[in-house]
Design a protein around this motif. Structure first.
Motif, PDB file in Angstrom:
ATOM      1  N   LEU A 117       0.811  -1.215   0.000  1.00 25.65           N
ATOM      2  CA  LEU A 117       0.000   0.000   0.000  1.00 25.65           C
ATOM      3  C   LEU A 117       0.847   1.269   0.000  1.00 25.65           C
ATOM      4  N   ALA A 118       1.954   1.246   0.754  1.00 24.44           N
ATOM      5  CA  ALA A 118       2.795   2.445   0.847  1.00 24.44           C
ATOM      6  C   ALA A 118       3.371   2.799  -0.528  1.00 24.44           C
ATOM      7  N   GLU A 119       3.858   1.771  -1.249  1.00 22.97           N
ATOM      8  CA  GLU A 119       4.409   2.018  -2.590  1.00 22.97           C
ATOM      9  C   GLU A 119       3.326   2.540  -3.516  1.00 22.97           C
ATOM     10  N   ASP A 157      -3.473   9.976   1.143  1.00 18.59           N
ATOM     11  CA  ASP A 157      -3.201   9.402   2.461  1.00 18.59           C
ATOM     12  C   ASP A 157      -4.420   8.671   3.041  1.00 18.59           C
ATOM     13  N   LYS A 194       0.698   4.254  -2.747  1.00 23.88           N
ATOM     14  CA  LYS A 194       0.396   5.651  -2.430  1.00 23.88           C
ATOM     15  C   LYS A 194       1.448   6.586  -3.033  1.00 23.88           C
ATOM     16  N   GLU A 195       2.712   6.171  -2.924  1.00 24.84           N
ATOM     17  CA  GLU A 195       3.786   6.996  -3.491  1.00 24.84           C
ATOM     18  C   GLU A 195       3.605   7.160  -4.988  1.00 24.84           C
TER      19      GLU A 195
END
Lengths: 357, 481
Positions: free
Chosen positions: B166-168, B207, B170-171
């Protein structure tokens, strides 16, 4: 003092059965198991029916405003002596049957009170609605707690609100206390043969207090009417608020206070079967709802349609009739495929309009 | 008519103007005796025979329906009967799932000169219908409520996507956002147990993006309205199939849409969750581990294991990863396709025709015609011009009978023939829980059988089978009788 009666924990089905005597239609909540998900709907009481006291998925609005009703039937016939002479026979369809809505929630009852204003108190009373409404008795069950989507206390109701109810049932330990709120309710309790419950009334009052205590405090909606007015032309606001809306209409059909309808003639007056004039539910989320015969549509976009819905409930109806056209049952949120939240829209409008009003 | 009352049945015949109507005429001129049960409706071409004509006739009391046109390769409009052949085969496969005996419907080819053949066709079909007797009516069916057995094994591991990238994601969205109007994803809804569609316009919106088994919505439903605008979308495998289908039908442009994907580990069946929680509850908290979701509601803890509470569609899913994407995150999952019947369809398969009719009657009595099923469907693109609420033509009654409602579901299902990707949004959106996905699944099964295992929304370049034809159909017999 209003009439108070008591019935033991297992006594409600018996009460529903006794009410159903004499041909009275008693609509009770029943759980319909489905292949995918269960839903709770109001169904006419029959012996052996399994009642539930869960909050219904579908409100009992159909008791006064059926999903579809025949207003009249029509048929053309030719005079055998003079074939150029035809007569059109119109037959009005019979009036409502005595009905009890049993164990609905205060938000459902509040729905009937909201419908009464446009249908009975306007310039013209609607005869079809009136016939049903006059024969309707509403027996509500007060709620013990709120739920995630309930907001009855935001809009002038509450888990124990008597608005629209003829009898209020409150669950206490060992049974239920029934309190008549109107003359109709008193008659019903009088005829029920149930024992007096005045001594248990304090327990019911305590249960009602506890229900209120379980609620999250309501925000102030006093500015809602003016705010919606101020935000009416802010297209960007409405587009953002309704971006995820699918414009389906589930919110309106599951709403105890929505009352828009459509009238259609079906069948042919010349045929031996004749035709009928139907009145059926319609909803302002459908683009055809406002499309005119010319092809012009004043509300072609979904944001305009949702804006109309929210404005009607929190601005124009209150302007005409006083209370909100919303009983805070939360079914529009729960049953929406994308969980569109009318509470959030109203609060956002109030926040966005600050400084404008 | 009264003389024959009780002896004659009602058979509706749709005859092509150029061949079969002429054939019937030839038979008449030749004084070839014919049964009088058939009511002929003359149509310009069998290609004009919408499958809905057939279903409407059968639902409204016809005992049999016969369609007859020009022999293949002999169509007045060159190819009308080639298209018709595909549609008519599909509708014949569909009828049994709603409890109608498929023998009550037949189609054939009779040319204008074949008076004798016409006589044979009518006599044979009428005799068959008489053998079957008057058709059972939905109105008279005994309502049947039955639950599907949802204990299933999945073709790929189901989980909560706890380790998803998920973090990737979002980036990547933040990096791409300046080129796009917005990116569609999911955010938390009114409580921790629901997510809702999110339109991300700013990095702060990104976010809010969440990933997991609560992301039930198929966001592809929004894309057609933004055709021609640069937008992004986050997809699960099944959602990507809807996008592929929209591309096949040119309802969106590939260059306009940026697709972000993470392999899906299954989504929760909120219907089953709500059966345990109750629909009107207060959610205190939701926590997840790799295999299950724990929801605390009204102070009570409920644990839902993904292998037991995923949506029916997830068990047979062969595309947990997107079939089409611009940016992929996480480890792809390999799935070997295997025979799999979805639970509700399996339940219907095990029923008799009579039981199926009773089943749908009981189900449809709850339908309020709110059209959540239609509007949640990414492939229902007529929407504002749906024939179900049009007055001109006035195809559907405003009546509230189970028959009218089943007819609407049939319209929806038949309009999705060869197009439905099985995302299940229709059924998920239904507020009263009618298992309408089964109707689409039956259609998909028929399409697979008739068109060499075709699956919708896999290949964006393919043409949906009912929007084309083959002169020689490998799986359709040109003439059975």
């Amino acid at each position: 003092m209003s009439k108070i009666r008591f019935v033991a924990s297992d006594g409600l089905p018996g009460l529903a059965a006794s009410l159903a005597k004499g041909g009275r239609r008693v609509l009770v909540p029943v759980e319909k198991p489905a292949a995918s998900k269960p839903s709770v709907v109001f169904a006419p009481y029959e012996p052996g029916i399994k009642m539930t006291l869960a909050k219904a998925t579908v409100p009992p609005k159909e008791a006064v405003l059926p999903e579809c009703e025949t207003l009249m039937t029509f048929q053309k016939s030719r005079d055998p002596a003079d074939l150029n002479q035809t007569t059109l026979a119109l037959t009005a369809v019979e009036e409502g049957v005595p009905t009890v809505v049993f164990a609905c929630r205060p938000c459902d009852a509040r729905g009937f009170a909201a419908l009464d204003k446009p249908f009975l108190e306007g310039l013209y009373a609607d005869p079809y609605y009136k016939a049903r409404r006059e024969k309707l008795t509403v027996v509500s069950l007060t709620c013990a707690t709120g739920c995630e989507t309930c907001f009855c206390h935001w809009v002038g109701g509450g888990p124990t609100s008597p608005i629209g109810s003829d009898v209020l049932i409150t669950e206490i330990e060992g049974g239920y206390v029934l309190q008549a709120m109107t003359g109709k309710g008193e008659e019903l309790l009088e005829a029920s043969g149930l024992p007096d419950g005045a001594d248990k009334f304090p327990l019911a009052e305590a249960a009602r207090k506890a229900a209120w205590a379980s609620l999250v405090p309501a925000p102030d909606l006093k500015a809602a009417q003016e705010s919606l007015k101020a935000m009416f032309e802010d297209t960007a606001f409405w587009e953002a608020e309704t971006a995820r809306c699918l414009s389906c209409g589930a919110c309106t059909y599951f709403c105890p206070t929505c009352y828009c309808f459509n009238i259609t003639d079906e069948g042919e007056p010349q045929s031996p079967c004749g035709g009928r004039r139907l009145r059926s539910w319609d909803n302002c989320m459908s683009s055809l709802y406002t499309r005119e015969a010319s092809g012009h549509n004043p509300r072609p976009e979904k944001y305009q349609r949702m804006r109309n819905r929210v404005s009607h409930k929190f601005w124009t109806y209150p302007e005409n009739w006083g209370p909100y056209l919303c009983s805070g049952c939360g079914r529009c949120i729960t049953n929406c495929p994308v969980c569109l939240d009318i509470r959030a829209i109203v609060l956002d409008a109030v926040a966005a309009a600050k400084g404008k009003v | 008519m009264p003389v024959l009352e009780g002896k004659e049945l009602r058979i509706v015949g749709f005859l092509c103007n150029w061949c079969s109507y002429g054939g019937a005429d030839t038979a008449g001129v030749a004084r070839a005796g014919q049964p009088t049960d058939l009511r002929v409706i003359r149509v310009p071409c069998t290609g004009r025979v919408d499958p809905l004509f057939i279903v409407k006739a059968l639902l409204e009391g016809a005992d049999g329906v016969l369609v007859s046109g020009c022999h293949p390769r002999d169509c007045h409009y060159s190819v009308g009967n080639f298209y018709a052949r595909r549609r008519l085969e599909v509708v014949r496969e569909f009828l049994p799932v709603i409890g109608i005996d498929p023998r009550r419907f037949a189609y054939t080819w009779v040319s204008a000169s074949e008076g004798q053949r016409w006589q044979e066709v009518v006599q044979k079909f009428t005799a068959e219908i008489h053998d079957l007797g008057p058709a059972p009516r939905l109105e008279d069916a005994k309502p049947l409520l039955r639950l599907a057995d949802m204990a299933l094994t999945s073709l790929h591991p189901l989980g909560t996507g706890e380790k998803a990238a998920l973090a990737e994601l979002k980036e990547a969205i933040k990096a791409k956002l300046p080129e796009l109007e917005f990116v569609i994803g999911w955010q938390q809804g009114y409580d921790a147990a629901h997510t809702v569609p999110l339109f991300m316009k700013t990095p702060e919106d990104v976010d809010k993006l969440v990933w997991g088994p609560l992301n039930v919505n198929n966001l592809a439903v929004y894309l057609p309205q933004f055709k021609g605008r640069k937008v992004g979308i986050v997809v699960k495998g099944c959602d990507s199939r809807s996008i592929a289908e929209l591309l096949q039908e040119k309802l969106i442009n590939r260059e306009d849409v940026t697709i972000f994907s993470i392999p899906c580990e299954g989504v929760l069946d909120m219907a089953r969750v709500n059966t345990e929680l109750g629909r009107y509850t207060k959610i205190d908290s939701v926590t997840m581990d790799e295999a299950s979701v724990t929801i605390t509601a009204d102070g009570k803890e409920h644990r839902f294991c993904m292998t037991e509470c995923a949506q029916g569609k997830c068990y047979g899913c062969t595309t947990p990863g997107a079939v089409i994407a611009d940016q992929r995150f996480g480890t792809p999952v390999e799935v070997t396709p295997a025979a799999h019947t979805p639970p509700e369809l399996a339940m219907l398969d095990a029923m008799s025709l009579e039981e199926r009719m009773g089943f749908w009657k009981a189900q449809m009595e709850r339908c309020l015609r709110c059209y959540a099923c239609r509007n949640a469907c990414p492939m229902c693109v007529c929407r504002d011009y749906c024939i179900s609420d049009a007055r001109d033509p006035h195809w559907m009654s405003q009546g509230e009978s189970a028959r009218d409602k089943l007819f609407f579901q049939t319209i929806h299902a038949l309009h999705l023939a060869g197009r439905c990707t099985g995302c299940g949004e229709c059924q998920r959106a239904c507020p009263v829980g009618i298992p309408i996905l089964a109707l689409r699944q039956q259609i998909a099964r028929a399409v697979g059988k008739l068109f060499g295992g075709y699956q919708s929304g896999i290949n964006p370049e393919a043409i949906p089978p009912l929007l084309t034809y083959a002169v020689e159909e490998p799986h359709i017999h040109e003439r059975d009788w």
